[in-house]
Scaffold this active site. Structure first.
Site, PDB file in Angstrom:
ATOM      1  N   GLU A 184       8.499  -4.143  -7.198  1.00  0.00           N
ATOM      2  CA  GLU A 184       7.057  -3.951  -7.415  1.00  0.00           C
ATOM      3  C   GLU A 184       6.598  -2.936  -6.377  1.00  0.00           C
ATOM      4  O   GLU A 184       6.446  -3.262  -5.207  1.00  0.00           O
ATOM      5  CB  GLU A 184       6.303  -5.281  -7.269  1.00  0.00           C
ATOM      6  CG  GLU A 184       6.775  -6.382  -8.209  1.00  0.00           C
ATOM      7  CD  GLU A 184       6.525  -6.079  -9.688  1.00  0.00           C
ATOM      8  OE1 GLU A 184       5.765  -5.137  -9.995  1.00  0.00           O
ATOM      9  OE2 GLU A 184       7.109  -6.772 -10.540  1.00  0.00           O
ATOM     10  N   GLY A 227       6.829  -3.490  -2.192  1.00  0.00           N
ATOM     11  CA  GLY A 227       6.605  -2.603  -1.052  1.00  0.00           C
ATOM     12  C   GLY A 227       6.767  -1.152  -1.477  1.00  0.00           C
ATOM     13  O   GLY A 227       6.544  -0.798  -2.639  1.00  0.00           O
ATOM     14  N   CYS A 239      -2.027  -1.452  -3.739  1.00  0.00           N
ATOM     15  CA  CYS A 239      -1.029  -0.675  -4.489  1.00  0.00           C
ATOM     16  C   CYS A 239      -1.630   0.026  -5.695  1.00  0.00           C
ATOM     17  O   CYS A 239      -1.170   1.094  -6.086  1.00  0.00           O
ATOM     18  CB  CYS A 239       0.130  -1.571  -4.919  1.00  0.00           C
ATOM     19  SG  CYS A 239      -0.411  -3.011  -5.845  1.00  0.00           S
ATOM     20  N   VAL A 241      11.731   1.950   0.927  1.00  0.00           N
ATOM     21  CA  VAL A 241      12.513   0.750   1.258  1.00  0.00           C
ATOM     22  C   VAL A 241      13.165   0.167  -0.006  1.00  0.00           C
ATOM     23  O   VAL A 241      14.249  -0.415   0.064  1.00  0.00           O
ATOM     24  CB  VAL A 241      11.634  -0.289   1.998  1.00  0.00           C
ATOM     25  CG1 VAL A 241      12.415  -1.553   2.298  1.00  0.00           C
ATOM     26  CG2 VAL A 241      11.084   0.312   3.299  1.00  0.00           C
TER      27      VAL A 241
HETATM   28  P1  NAD Z   1       7.146  -1.435   3.319  1.00  0.00           P
HETATM   29  O1  NAD Z   1       8.075  -0.943   2.280  1.00  0.00           O
HETATM   30  O2  NAD Z   1       7.009  -0.666   4.586  1.00  0.00           O
HETATM   31  O3  NAD Z   1       7.520  -2.925   3.765  1.00  0.00           O
HETATM   32  C1  NAD Z   1       7.750  -3.944   2.838  1.00  0.00           C
HETATM   33  C2  NAD Z   1       8.792  -4.890   3.399  1.00  0.00           C
HETATM   34  O4  NAD Z   1      10.010  -4.190   3.617  1.00  0.00           O
HETATM   35  C3  NAD Z   1       8.400  -5.538   4.725  1.00  0.00           C
HETATM   36  O5  NAD Z   1       8.675  -6.928   4.663  1.00  0.00           O
HETATM   37  C4  NAD Z   1       9.295  -4.846   5.740  1.00  0.00           C
HETATM   38  O6  NAD Z   1       9.672  -5.673   6.816  1.00  0.00           O
HETATM   39  C5  NAD Z   1      10.513  -4.463   4.922  1.00  0.00           C
HETATM   40  N1  NAD Z   1      11.176  -3.240   5.437  1.00  0.00           N
HETATM   41  C6  NAD Z   1      10.574  -2.161   5.980  1.00  0.00           C
HETATM   42  N2  NAD Z   1      11.498  -1.231   6.315  1.00  0.00           N
HETATM   43  C7  NAD Z   1      12.698  -1.733   5.966  1.00  0.00           C
HETATM   44  C8  NAD Z   1      14.036  -1.254   6.058  1.00  0.00           C
HETATM   45  N3  NAD Z   1      14.317  -0.059   6.575  1.00  0.00           N
HETATM   46  N4  NAD Z   1      15.040  -2.048   5.611  1.00  0.00           N
HETATM   47  C9  NAD Z   1      14.765  -3.253   5.073  1.00  0.00           C
HETATM   48  N5  NAD Z   1      13.506  -3.753   4.975  1.00  0.00           N
HETATM   49  C10 NAD Z   1      12.495  -3.017   5.409  1.00  0.00           C
HETATM   50  O7  NAD Z   1       5.730  -1.576   2.575  1.00  0.00           O
HETATM   51  P2  NAD Z   1       4.304  -1.917   3.156  1.00  0.00           P
HETATM   52  O8  NAD Z   1       3.813  -0.781   3.992  1.00  0.00           O
HETATM   53  O9  NAD Z   1       4.265  -3.274   3.749  1.00  0.00           O
HETATM   54  O10 NAD Z   1       3.476  -1.966   1.778  1.00  0.00           O
HETATM   55  C11 NAD Z   1       2.959  -0.833   1.176  1.00  0.00           C
HETATM   56  C12 NAD Z   1       3.658  -0.456  -0.118  1.00  0.00           C
HETATM   57  O11 NAD Z   1       3.778  -1.573  -0.985  1.00  0.00           O
HETATM   58  C13 NAD Z   1       2.848   0.575  -0.892  1.00  0.00           C
HETATM   59  O12 NAD Z   1       3.704   1.554  -1.408  1.00  0.00           O
HETATM   60  C14 NAD Z   1       2.213  -0.250  -2.000  1.00  0.00           C
HETATM   61  O13 NAD Z   1       1.859   0.532  -3.126  1.00  0.00           O
HETATM   62  C15 NAD Z   1       3.301  -1.241  -2.301  1.00  0.00           C
HETATM   63  N6  NAD Z   1       2.798  -2.453  -2.941  1.00  0.00           N
HETATM   64  C16 NAD Z   1       3.117  -2.714  -4.249  1.00  0.00           C
HETATM   65  C17 NAD Z   1       2.597  -3.830  -4.891  1.00  0.00           C
HETATM   66  C18 NAD Z   1       2.904  -4.145  -6.331  1.00  0.00           C
HETATM   67  O14 NAD Z   1       2.709  -5.287  -6.756  1.00  0.00           O
HETATM   68  N7  NAD Z   1       3.379  -3.207  -7.120  1.00  0.00           N
HETATM   69  C19 NAD Z   1       1.764  -4.707  -4.184  1.00  0.00           C
HETATM   70  C20 NAD Z   1       1.470  -4.416  -2.858  1.00  0.00           C
HETATM   71  C21 NAD Z   1       1.983  -3.300  -2.242  1.00  0.00           C
END
Ligand code: NAD
Length: 522
Positions: A218, A196, A252, A200
């Site tokens: 990741e 993510g 990503c 976070v």
């Molecule tokens: P996000 O960080 O908003 O959410 C990811 C997870 O974290 C979700 O399950 C969410 O419920 C949880 N979360 C959100 N806020 C939280 C908090 N305050 N406390 C605890 N948990 C929390 O990310 P997103 O918008 O779903 O995804 C986008 C990001 O993910 C982008 O930055 C993207 O580049 C990255 N990403 C990376 C990869 C990789 O393999 N490197 C793959 C896909 C996405």
């Protein structure tokens, strides 16, 4: 659209306990049982591909063909790869032969870590949940999955299918948002894989540190594209645009911005316009042509970045708040410091940043966080080498975007702020594996090694000194000239001396030897 049922907070610890008991049950000690679960996981995807694609379309408006190409097929490759390779991956390995240690049978055992937590983002919810589950099960762990709350249809379907296809002593799901994830993070896990945003990731890392839980991150970031005027222009435009429009830029490793020599900008923009017209003969808003933004919040964030730009919209720019639609948008003449360069765009907007030359582009990239990917479009080997050797990033696509993340056998991961650790294939298995080192020392070894036991005597000290590893001669100073160019330097020197006519017959033969006997020295 189904409403995602959040897991009651009071049930979360109970699920963790059930999974801990599942681990203790020893079911996953059997490789055969792991294979059974991995095949079930593969059939989960195969038998429900259309349903999964419909759920992804409901959540993100993603065309089915995109889901099949970039997510469904890739997930089957991951889960089937784990099924096909688990015996090989899990097999104990002997340490490399060593005269001192071999009688003790030094061995590395691939042991599971225990009960692990996998937290997923919204953008590729099937690939990023089932792929890691496959790696964790192959390694013998029980798994708690926390899917994203931003994709209610897909998360609901995944929850149902996991309950139906997998052994629930081994895999369970917790649904929810911040409160539920916070509760999960209060508990102790044996590993956390978080995919993510960096924001976070800091919360996850801080929570994990309280239990000294190992974490794999990741993440994302701003992945730049270097365009050399000496490139295949049509292919360059096609592949950059595809990398940006697939899943409406919510990838990503999507190309985040383009660095191009000022004089070449208009040529590139014209080529992008041509591709845009070819990709969308009926416009990107047509049915099944192009995905939508996942939530109104994400839509507003991306639109805000476009509204704030000082660049000029060259293509697209149309938006529709109700449909969470942002047309693929290319913005040219984007100045350094612009809103579009302030954060990961994670949407279908591509800023083009004109620079004087490749050195300025490299300097800009190196002044910012190490990206998850760098893309280089060029036909020139020197150009590619220069960008490769002067920058750092998670991965690199040369004359391609996005695809390296799915290439079988390659590790996929970031560096620094774009992540730590590697996933996909065997690399995911490795995340969840503890390398347990063992020796089994027979009694007879004491005939040699009894010198370690007290009483300590001068004779024993001398014998122990004799066991010390032999060192090469101490260096007289740091090496001169470019590292690794040693033999070439000697060859050039020998050639120069030979050409000057001062080489003796003996030196000639030495020069011939250095070059493998193939050089003719006149
Ligand atoms: P996000 O960080 O908003 O959410 C990811 C997870 O974290 C979700 O399950 C969410 O419920 C949880 N979360 C959100 N806020 C939280 C908090 N305050 N406390 C605890 N948990 C929390 O990310 P997103 O918008 O779903 O995804 C986008 C990001 O993910 C982008 O930055 C993207 O580049 C990255 N990403 C990376 C990869 C990789 O393999 N490197 C793959 C896909 C996405």
């Amino acid at each position: 659209m189904p409403e995602l049922v959040y897991t009651p907070l009071e049930d979360i610890e109970k699920k963790r306990t059930e999974l801990r008991n599942g681990f203790k049950s020893g079911k996953l000690r059997s490789i055969e049982y792991r294979k059974y679960q991995l095949l079930q996981l593969t059939y989960l995807v195969k038998e429900n591909a259309e349903k999964l694609e419909e759920a992804l379309a409901a959540d993100m408006g993603r065309p089915a063909i995109e889901s099949r190409f970039i997510e469904v097929n890739g997930t089957i490759t991951e889960t089937l790869g784990a099924y096909n390779n688990v015996e090989k991956w899990a097999k104990p390995e002997k340490a490399p032969f060593n005269m001192t240690w071999f009688p003790m049978k030094p061995t590395v055992h691939k042991e599971p870590k225990g009960t692990v937590l996998i937290i997923c983002p919204f953008n590729y919810p099937i690939w990023l949940s089932l792929g890691p589950i496959a790696g964790a099960l192959a390694a013998g762990n029980t798994v708690l999955l926390k899917p994203s709350e931003s994709t209610p249809a897909t998360s609901t379907l995944l929850t149902e299918l996991i309950a139906k296809y997998l052994d629930n002593d081994l895999v369970q799901v917790v649904n929810g948002a911040v409160a539920e994830t916070t509760k999960l993070l209060e508990l102790q896990w044996d590993h956390i894989l978080y995919t993510g945003s960096g924001r976070v990731a800091k919360i996850v890392s801080a929570a994990a540190a309280k239990h000294l839980t190992p974490v794999t991150l990741e993440l994302g970031g701003k992945s730049p594209v270097f365009v050399d005027p000496n490139c295949d222009l049509e292919v360059t435009a096609k592949r950059i645009l595809w990398g940006k429009v697939v899943n409406a830029g919510q990838t990503c490793v999507a190309p985040d911005y383009v660095l191009v020599p000022r004089a070449f900008q208009s040529t590139l923009v014209e080529a992008l316009k041509k591709q845009y017209a070819e990709f969308y003969p009926d416009g990107p808003q047509a049915k099944d042509a192009y995905a939508r933004i996942v939530t109104p919040q994400a839509y507003n964030r991306i639109k805000g970045l476009v509204d704030g730009t000082k660049g000029k919209v060259a293509i697209g720019g149309e938006t529709d708040a109700e449909g969470k639609y942002i047309a693929p948008t290319i913005v040219e003449d984007v100045p350094i410091g612009d809103s579009l360069l302030s954060e990961e765009i994670f949407g279908p907007v591509l800023p083009i940043v004109p620079v004087e030359n490749v050195d300025e582009a490299i300097e800009y990239v190196n002044a910012h966080d190490h990206p998850l990917a760098i893309y280089i479009f060029s036909r020139d080997a020197e150009f590619k080498k220069k960008v490769l050797t002067s920058t750092q990033s998670g991965g690199v696509g040369i004359n391609e975007t996005v695809l390296h993340s799915g290439a079988e056998g390659l590790p996929f991961g970031g560096i620094g702020p774009s992540g730590s650790g590697y996933h996909t294939g065997k690399h995911t298995f490795d995340i969840f594996t503890h390398l347990r080192a063992t020796i089994d020392n027979p009694s007879w070894v004491d005939r040699i090694l009894s010198i370690r036991y007290p009483p300590y005597t001068a004779k024993k000290f001398k014998a122990i000194q004799g066991m010390q590893a032999k060192l090469p001669p101490k260096p007289k100073g740091p090496p001169t000239g470019a590292a690794g160019a040693g033999w070439q330097r000697w060859f050039v020197l020998a050639l120069a001396v030979a050409l000057a006519g001062g080489l003796t017959q003996r030196a000639k033969s030495i020069a011939g030897w250095i070059t493998g006997g193939s050089a003719r020295i006149a």
